[in-house]
Motif scaffolding. Structure first.
Motif, short mmCIF file in Angstrom:
data_model
loop_
_atom_site.label_atom_id
_atom_site.label_comp_id
_atom_site.label_asym_id
_atom_site.label_seq_id
_atom_site.Cartn_x
_atom_site.Cartn_y
_atom_site.Cartn_z
N THR A 142 35.59 35.15 44.50
CA THR A 142 36.56 36.18 44.16
C THR A 142 37.11 35.85 42.78
N THR A 189 39.73 37.16 39.82
CA THR A 189 40.83 38.03 39.45
C THR A 189 41.13 37.82 37.97
N LYS A 206 43.31 39.18 34.52
CA LYS A 206 44.46 39.94 34.03
C LYS A 206 44.37 40.01 32.52
N VAL A 221 45.17 44.39 35.89
CA VAL A 221 44.63 43.32 36.73
C VAL A 221 43.52 43.92 37.58
N LYS A 222 42.39 43.24 37.61
CA LYS A 222 41.26 43.70 38.42
C LYS A 222 40.66 42.51 39.15
N THR A 223 40.07 42.81 40.31
CA THR A 223 39.45 41.77 41.12
C THR A 223 38.02 42.17 41.44
N ASP A 239 43.47 29.09 44.46
CA ASP A 239 42.99 29.65 43.19
C ASP A 239 42.76 28.55 42.17
#
Length: 175
Positions: free
Chosen positions: A63, A65, A67, A72-74, A135
């Motif tokens: 995953t 993520t 910014k 912000v996109k994942t 993370d």
């Protein structure tokens, strides 16, 4: 007859001058080749994010993520869908982030984009839909390998290496 002879001398002189120019040009090319060499340099335009191909015969989920100035996109990717990276371990798969960024870098190299404190990339791995790692912040361009955490929420093992590309430099140019 004298006119014919001067045309022949003129033609011969022209060929001589052209041969000299070609000879000098070939000499310059040979000198440049002799003084050139290939050097490696840290390439901040490359970012590869790797994960194990399989963990106990199950794919690993990556995953990402990101910014940036446009939000912000994942992205969620399966290791089964990611390619190998030449020169890296067969058991790892890599996402080429610089070629397909999650958030647009607006034409900047990924290294330059990451150097701006307003832009961030964090990644995590998930195995078997149960063990999701903490993370991990991607702070610079290069090759990152994010392993699977031993327990949910733990920081996984992370390996980093700079990505090296090659360029040709010529004698007299400082590296």
């Amino acid at each position: 007859m004298a006119k014919h002879k001067s045309k022949g001398i003129y033609l011969l002189a022209t060929f001589g001058i052209l041969a000299g120019i070609v000879g000098v040009g070939l000499g310059v090319i040979a000198a440049v080749r002799a003084n050139s060499k290939t050097v490696s340099y840290v390439d901040d335009t490359k970012l590869f994010i790797g994960v194990p191909y399989m963990q106990n015969e199950e794919p690993v989920t990556l995953t990402i993520t990101a910014k940036g100035s446009n939000g912000v996109k994942t992205a969620t990717l399966s290791s089964a869908d990611l390619p190998k990276l030449s020169g890296q371990d067969e058991k790892a798969r890599f996402y080429d982030y610089a070629s397909d960024p999650v958030v647009d870098t607006k034409g900047q190299s990924i290294g330059y984009w990451l150097a701006d404190g307003n832009n961030t990339i964090t990644v995590s791995t998930t195995w078997s839909d149960v063990i999701e790692s903490a993370d991990v912040s991607i702070t610079k361009a290069g090759i990152w390998f994010i392993d699977v955490a031993k327990e949910a929420g733990q920081r996984p093992n992370v390996k980093y290496a700079a990505y090296y590309s090659e360029k040709i430099v010529y004698g007299g140019i400082n590296e």
